[in-house]
Scaffold this motif. Structure first.
Motif, mmCIF file in Angstrom:
data_model
loop_
_atom_site.group_PDB
_atom_site.id
_atom_site.type_symbol
_atom_site.label_atom_id
_atom_site.label_comp_id
_atom_site.label_asym_id
_atom_site.label_seq_id
_atom_site.Cartn_x
_atom_site.Cartn_y
_atom_site.Cartn_z
ATOM 1 N N LYS A 99 0.696 -1.191 0.075
ATOM 2 C CA LYS A 99 -0.196 -0.064 -0.198
ATOM 3 C C LYS A 99 0.735 1.318 -0.236
ATOM 4 N N ALA A 100 0.548 2.164 -0.872
ATOM 5 C CA ALA A 100 1.402 3.456 -0.780
ATOM 6 C C ALA A 100 1.231 4.099 0.493
ATOM 7 N N VAL A 101 2.358 4.876 0.832
ATOM 8 C CA VAL A 101 2.315 5.387 2.272
ATOM 9 C C VAL A 101 3.009 6.708 2.014
ATOM 10 N N THR A 102 2.286 7.636 2.526
ATOM 11 C CA THR A 102 3.203 9.237 2.363
ATOM 12 C C THR A 102 3.517 9.423 3.952
ATOM 13 N N ILE A 103 4.823 9.525 3.981
ATOM 14 C CA ILE A 103 5.601 9.742 5.419
ATOM 15 C C ILE A 103 5.885 11.276 5.544
ATOM 16 N N GLY A 104 5.516 11.917 6.543
ATOM 17 C CA GLY A 104 6.075 13.249 6.859
ATOM 18 C C GLY A 104 7.380 13.260 7.578
ATOM 19 N N PHE A 105 8.550 13.541 7.516
ATOM 20 C CA PHE A 105 9.717 13.692 8.216
ATOM 21 C C PHE A 105 10.148 15.126 8.550
ATOM 22 N N ALA A 106 9.946 15.120 10.047
ATOM 23 C CA ALA A 106 10.608 16.606 10.528
ATOM 24 C C ALA A 106 11.817 16.230 11.272
ATOM 25 N N GLY A 107 12.943 16.555 10.656
ATOM 26 C CA GLY A 107 14.269 16.245 11.330
ATOM 27 C C GLY A 107 14.867 17.474 11.780
ATOM 28 N N PRO A 108 16.029 17.285 12.333
ATOM 29 C CA PRO A 108 17.024 18.225 12.902
ATOM 30 C C PRO A 108 17.959 19.146 11.889
ATOM 31 N N GLN A 109 18.262 20.271 12.433
ATOM 32 C CA GLN A 109 19.197 21.176 11.558
ATOM 33 C C GLN A 109 20.571 20.274 11.488
#
Length: 345
Positions: A49-59
């Protein structure tokens, strides 16, 4: 160490389905040779199944943090069924909250977040979970277990413990052995945990005494400056534990400038430069204790499994665990080749 619990609301639907399956198995007249768990789909490399993952990482202002971002990106590219919505890394709390809210508004399927400040970002984690978006909390932990579905991160106490045992075993036959410690930022809980683990390990070696400790700032410059101070103050010691391989680059410069080679050094995290020095084996650095940035790749794997409603390969449970603490392996000349490809710059 914090205790982690899963959110009952998220688990209830799957738990009910699982219970139904078990009831069918118990009331059926048919005999089944295979346990139900054997048929539970586990995440694998095959497209699903297609999955959209949001990634909020560090500087990416530190080698390890840059490696976190790169591990997440490269892992997502491996899967045809994963689309990665990645924000510009930030150490500013307000900016990162705004970035995560944008991902929530885009209605991504799953969020992976390494917060600049776990406590300060707890509310936005809660917001995502309440919007039905599972959150994989990476390393720096939110203040509430309700703000994430799964936490994955390193073992700071284990780093110190394993560094202490490695040094202890090397010095166990030496009378009145002396060790020093080059720590990280003292206002961080992770630094306190690394020191505690180290001190607890040394309690097993009554012949060893820690005679000095300096806190640096996880930078090359601070590592060099603080190490120079330690070398000036301590004319005789047998081992050094340095919490971080980035600041270790500076520490090694100070050691070379002082012309010292009368002790062994253990680093921390797993930088490529540390691995190369260990393999070369012509200096004081003999080992480093891992705090693997590959955890970001594993976080993408977990997010994909969550988005596809699958479990984890190798585990019989229907759900992925609520927490995963990674092991802090010691890398020395005997096993450095095994880890070389994971070293960060």
């Amino acid at each position: 160490m914090p205790e982690f619990t899963s959110r009952r609301g998220l688990l209830f639907g799957t738990a009910a389905v699982s219970a139904g399956a078990l009831l069918v198995g118990c009331t059926s007249n048919e005999t089944k040779d295979d346990p139900a768990a054997d048929n539970q789909p586990a995440a694998d490399d095959k497209p699903g199944k297609a999955v959209t993952i949001g990634f909020a990482g560090p500087q990416a202002d530190h080698g390890w943090l840059n490696a976190i971002n790169q591990n997440a990106k490269s892992r997502a590219e491996r899967y045809e069924d994963v689309t990665l919505e990645i924000t510009e890394g930030s150490n500013d709390t307000a900016q990162q909250i705004g970035q995560i809210e944008t991902l929530i508004n885009k209605k991504v399927d799953v969020l992976v977040v390494l917060p600049a400040d776990g406590k300060a970002l707890t509310q936005v984690g809660l917001k995502a979970m309440r919007a039905g978006i599972p959150v994989v909390n990476l390393d720096r932990i939110f203040n509430s277990p309700q703000a994430y579905r799964c936490w994955i991160g390193g073992d700071n106490y284990g780093m110190g413990l394993n560094a202490g045992h490695y040094i202890g075993e090397k010095l166990k036959d030496k009378g009145d052995a002396r060790v020093i410690e080059l720590a990280g930022l003292d206002n961080l809980e992770l630094t306190k945990q690394r020191t505690k683990g180290f001190d607890d390990a040394l309690k097993n070696y009554p012949n060893i005494k820690k005679v000095a400790r300096q806190a640096a700032e996880f930078t090359v410059e601070s590592g060099q400056a603080k190490m120079a101070q330690l070398l000036q103050a301590q004319s005789n010691f047998d081992a050094l534990w340095n919490h971080d391989d980035d600041q270790g680059v500076g520490a090694l410069r100070a050691i070379e400038q002082a012309g010292r080679d009368d002790f062994l050094m253990v680093g921390g995290a797993g930088a490529l430069s540390a691995f190369q020095a260990i393999k070369k084996d012509d200096g004081v650095l003999k080992a480093t204790v891992l705090y693997p940035p590959t955890m970001a790749a594993s976080a993408i794997d977990l997010a994909r499994a969550l988005g596809q409603g699958k479990g984890v390969g190798g585990l019989a449970e229907f759900e992925i665990p609520s927490s995963l603490t990674l092991y802090s392996a010691v890398v020395d000349k005997d096993n450095v080749d095994q880890y070389m490809a994971t070293g960060f710059k």
